[in-house]
Design a protein around this motif. Structure first.
Motif, PDB file in Angstrom:
ATOM      1  N   GLN A  42       0.827  -1.204   0.000  1.00  0.00           N
ATOM      2  CA  GLN A  42       0.000   0.000   0.000  1.00  0.00           C
ATOM      3  C   GLN A  42       0.866   1.261   0.000  1.00  0.00           C
ATOM      4  O   GLN A  42       0.458   2.292  -0.519  1.00  0.00           O
ATOM      5  CB  GLN A  42      -0.913  -0.019   1.232  1.00  0.00           C
ATOM      6  N   CYS A  43       2.081   1.179   0.555  1.00  0.00           N
ATOM      7  CA  CYS A  43       2.975   2.353   0.607  1.00  0.00           C
ATOM      8  C   CYS A  43       3.351   2.850  -0.786  1.00  0.00           C
ATOM      9  O   CYS A  43       3.629   4.034  -0.966  1.00  0.00           O
ATOM     10  CB  CYS A  43       4.235   2.030   1.402  1.00  0.00           C
ATOM     11  N   LEU A  44       3.367   1.946  -1.778  1.00  0.00           N
ATOM     12  CA  LEU A  44       3.698   2.364  -3.139  1.00  0.00           C
ATOM     13  C   LEU A  44       2.641   3.316  -3.690  1.00  0.00           C
ATOM     14  O   LEU A  44       2.925   4.084  -4.605  1.00  0.00           O
ATOM     15  CB  LEU A  44       3.838   1.156  -4.061  1.00  0.00           C
ATOM     16  N   LYS A  48       5.540   7.461  -6.927  1.00  0.00           N
ATOM     17  CA  LYS A  48       5.338   7.442  -8.376  1.00  0.00           C
ATOM     18  C   LYS A  48       5.446   6.050  -8.978  1.00  0.00           C
ATOM     19  O   LYS A  48       4.832   5.762  -9.981  1.00  0.00           O
ATOM     20  CB  LYS A  48       6.369   8.348  -9.061  1.00  0.00           C
ATOM     21  N   CYS A  49       6.229   5.175  -8.361  1.00  0.00           N
ATOM     22  CA  CYS A  49       6.450   3.865  -8.965  1.00  0.00           C
ATOM     23  C   CYS A  49       5.328   2.896  -8.581  1.00  0.00           C
ATOM     24  O   CYS A  49       4.748   2.992  -7.506  1.00  0.00           O
ATOM     25  CB  CYS A  49       7.812   3.308  -8.579  1.00  0.00           C
ATOM     26  N   ASP A  50       5.042   1.988  -9.506  1.00  0.00           N
ATOM     27  CA  ASP A  50       4.002   0.986  -9.277  1.00  0.00           C
ATOM     28  C   ASP A  50       4.575  -0.328  -8.782  1.00  0.00           C
ATOM     29  O   ASP A  50       3.830  -1.199  -8.339  1.00  0.00           O
ATOM     30  CB  ASP A  50       3.218   0.743 -10.575  1.00  0.00           C
ATOM     31  N   SER A  51       5.891  -0.478  -8.854  1.00  0.00           N
ATOM     32  CA  SER A  51       6.537  -1.710  -8.405  1.00  0.00           C
ATOM     33  C   SER A  51       7.992  -1.423  -8.066  1.00  0.00           C
ATOM     34  O   SER A  51       8.558  -0.418  -8.480  1.00  0.00           O
ATOM     35  CB  SER A  51       6.446  -2.795  -9.475  1.00  0.00           C
ATOM     36  N   ALA A  52       8.573  -2.342  -7.315  1.00  0.00           N
ATOM     37  CA  ALA A  52       9.984  -2.238  -6.952  1.00  0.00           C
ATOM     38  C   ALA A  52      10.471  -3.626  -6.588  1.00  0.00           C
ATOM     39  O   ALA A  52       9.680  -4.494  -6.207  1.00  0.00           O
ATOM     40  CB  ALA A  52      10.166  -1.296  -5.772  1.00  0.00           C
ATOM     41  N   ILE A  53      11.770  -3.830  -6.704  1.00  0.00           N
ATOM     42  CA  ILE A  53      12.367  -5.103  -6.295  1.00  0.00           C
ATOM     43  C   ILE A  53      13.385  -4.804  -5.203  1.00  0.00           C
ATOM     44  O   ILE A  53      14.079  -3.788  -5.252  1.00  0.00           O
ATOM     45  CB  ILE A  53      13.014  -5.848  -7.493  1.00  0.00           C
ATOM     46  N   LEU A  54      13.423  -5.678  -4.230  1.00  0.00           N
ATOM     47  CA  LEU A  54      14.351  -5.520  -3.122  1.00  0.00           C
ATOM     48  C   LEU A  54      15.017  -6.861  -2.864  1.00  0.00           C
ATOM     49  O   LEU A  54      14.335  -7.888  -2.767  1.00  0.00           O
ATOM     50  CB  LEU A  54      13.611  -5.054  -1.864  1.00  0.00           C
ATOM     51  N   ALA A  55      16.333  -6.842  -2.797  1.00  0.00           N
ATOM     52  CA  ALA A  55      17.094  -8.048  -2.493  1.00  0.00           C
ATOM     53  C   ALA A  55      17.969  -7.756  -1.284  1.00  0.00           C
ATOM     54  O   ALA A  55      18.657  -6.741  -1.241  1.00  0.00           O
ATOM     55  CB  ALA A  55      17.958  -8.440  -3.686  1.00  0.00           C
ATOM     56  N   SER A  56      17.886  -8.647  -0.300  1.00  0.00           N
ATOM     57  CA  SER A  56      18.678  -8.462   0.911  1.00  0.00           C
ATOM     58  C   SER A  56      18.953  -9.820   1.538  1.00  0.00           C
ATOM     59  O   SER A  56      18.030 -10.621   1.719  1.00  0.00           O
ATOM     60  CB  SER A  56      17.909  -7.568   1.891  1.00  0.00           C
ATOM     61  N   ASP A  57      20.189 -10.071   1.858  1.00  0.00           N
ATOM     62  CA  ASP A  57      20.585 -11.312   2.527  1.00  0.00           C
ATOM     63  C   ASP A  57      20.079 -12.557   1.805  1.00  0.00           C
ATOM     64  O   ASP A  57      19.601 -13.500   2.435  1.00  0.00           O
ATOM     65  CB  ASP A  57      20.098 -11.319   3.979  1.00  0.00           C
ATOM     66  N   VAL A  64       4.457  -4.595  -5.349  1.00  0.00           N
ATOM     67  CA  VAL A  64       3.565  -4.004  -6.348  1.00  0.00           C
ATOM     68  C   VAL A  64       2.422  -3.289  -5.641  1.00  0.00           C
ATOM     69  O   VAL A  64       2.015  -3.674  -4.539  1.00  0.00           O
ATOM     70  CB  VAL A  64       2.985  -5.055  -7.333  1.00  0.00           C
ATOM     71  N   LYS A  65       1.927  -2.243  -6.295  1.00  0.00           N
ATOM     72  CA  LYS A  65       0.740  -1.569  -5.780  1.00  0.00           C
ATOM     73  C   LYS A  65      -0.436  -2.542  -5.836  1.00  0.00           C
ATOM     74  O   LYS A  65      -0.551  -3.321  -6.793  1.00  0.00           O
ATOM     75  CB  LYS A  65       0.388  -0.355  -6.644  1.00  0.00           C
ATOM     76  N   PRO A  66      -1.305  -2.488  -4.858  1.00  0.00           N
ATOM     77  CA  PRO A  66      -2.500  -3.343  -4.924  1.00  0.00           C
ATOM     78  C   PRO A  66      -3.490  -2.810  -5.961  1.00  0.00           C
ATOM     79  O   PRO A  66      -3.420  -1.647  -6.361  1.00  0.00           O
ATOM     80  CB  PRO A  66      -3.078  -3.257  -3.509  1.00  0.00           C
ATOM     81  N   ASP A  67      -4.387  -3.666  -6.396  1.00  0.00           N
ATOM     82  CA  ASP A  67      -5.504  -3.287  -7.271  1.00  0.00           C
ATOM     83  C   ASP A  67      -5.091  -2.782  -8.649  1.00  0.00           C
ATOM     84  O   ASP A  67      -5.782  -1.950  -9.242  1.00  0.00           O
ATOM     85  CB  ASP A  67      -6.407  -2.239  -6.581  1.00  0.00           C
ATOM     86  N   LEU A  68      -3.988  -3.270  -9.176  1.00  0.00           N
ATOM     87  CA  LEU A  68      -3.587  -2.926 -10.544  1.00  0.00           C
ATOM     88  C   LEU A  68      -4.265  -3.887 -11.515  1.00  0.00           C
ATOM     89  O   LEU A  68      -4.517  -5.049 -11.168  1.00  0.00           O
ATOM     90  CB  LEU A  68      -2.069  -3.030 -10.707  1.00  0.00           C
ATOM     91  N   PRO A  69      -4.538  -3.452 -12.748  1.00  0.00           N
ATOM     92  CA  PRO A  69      -5.063  -4.400 -13.739  1.00  0.00           C
ATOM     93  C   PRO A  69      -4.090  -5.571 -13.910  1.00  0.00           C
ATOM     94  O   PRO A  69      -2.868  -5.390 -13.901  1.00  0.00           O
ATOM     95  CB  PRO A  69      -5.147  -3.567 -15.027  1.00  0.00           C
ATOM     96  N   GLU A  70      -4.617  -6.781 -14.058  1.00  0.00           N
ATOM     97  CA  GLU A  70      -3.793  -7.989 -14.078  1.00  0.00           C
ATOM     98  C   GLU A  70      -2.730  -7.971 -15.179  1.00  0.00           C
ATOM     99  O   GLU A  70      -1.580  -8.360 -14.949  1.00  0.00           O
ATOM    100  CB  GLU A  70      -4.662  -9.238 -14.217  1.00  0.00           C
ATOM    101  N   GLU A  71      -3.079  -7.522 -16.383  1.00  0.00           N
ATOM    102  CA  GLU A  71      -2.085  -7.499 -17.470  1.00  0.00           C
ATOM    103  C   GLU A  71      -0.929  -6.561 -17.128  1.00  0.00           C
ATOM    104  O   GLU A  71       0.234  -6.893 -17.361  1.00  0.00           O
ATOM    105  CB  GLU A  71      -2.731  -7.075 -18.796  1.00  0.00           C
TER     106      GLU A  71
END
Length: 150
Positions: A42-44, A48-57, A64-71
């Motif tokens: 929900q914080c997204l 401005k961004c609709d998605s992000a990737i985070l890698a740690s350890d 991803v933002k909730p409630d986006l169109p599936e495609e």
């Protein structure tokens, strides 16, 4: 291959090679098999961004933002997975979003996503831009990505 500034440089041929090595399966199945969690965030919605990737350890998550169109959501998941496959290096600490090179890495991830979304499609005698748009790729990105593929 890495430039002098630590950015992983990838050309279209390398993107195609990496994309060709990805199984032709549903993105959700692929992420599950790679132990990459998809997290609705929900914080997204405040950014401005609709998605992000985070890698740690050794753990990787795609937000991803909730409630986006599936495609569109699937395009975003392929895009973020593209960052993981093309740019991730566990020994590198680099913020793509704050970098002056972010446009390049974003274009590469878009190309990777498009190549995977088009797998199994007969793209000859079709309007590839319209096909990409029908698969959730925003029009502006579909046009730019098509230009990089031809």
């Amino acid at each position: 291959m890495r430039s002098r500034r630590g950015v992983i440089e990838v050309n279209t041929a390398q993107i195609r090679e990496v994309a060709d090595g990805v199984p032709d399966v549903c993105i959700y199945e692929l992420l599950y098999n790679e132990n990459i969690e998809v997290i609705e965030d929900q914080c997204l919605s405040k950014r401005k961004c609709d998605s992000a990737i985070l890698a740690s350890d050794g753990t990787v998550g795609i937000f991803v933002k909730p409630d986006l169109p599936e495609e569109y959501r699937q395009f975003l998941l392929w895009h973020e997975y593209g960052h993981f496959k093309l740019h991730y290096d566990e020994n590198m600490h680099f913020n793509f979003y704050l970098s002056r090179f972010s446009w390049k890495t974003e274009r590469e991830a878009n190309t990777f996503a498009a190549l995977n979304l088009l797998k199994g499609e007969d793209i000859y005698d079709q309007n590839v831009i319209a096909l990409l748009i029908s698969k959730g790729v925003p029009e502006r990105i579909a046009v730019k990505t098509y230009e990089s593929l031809i």
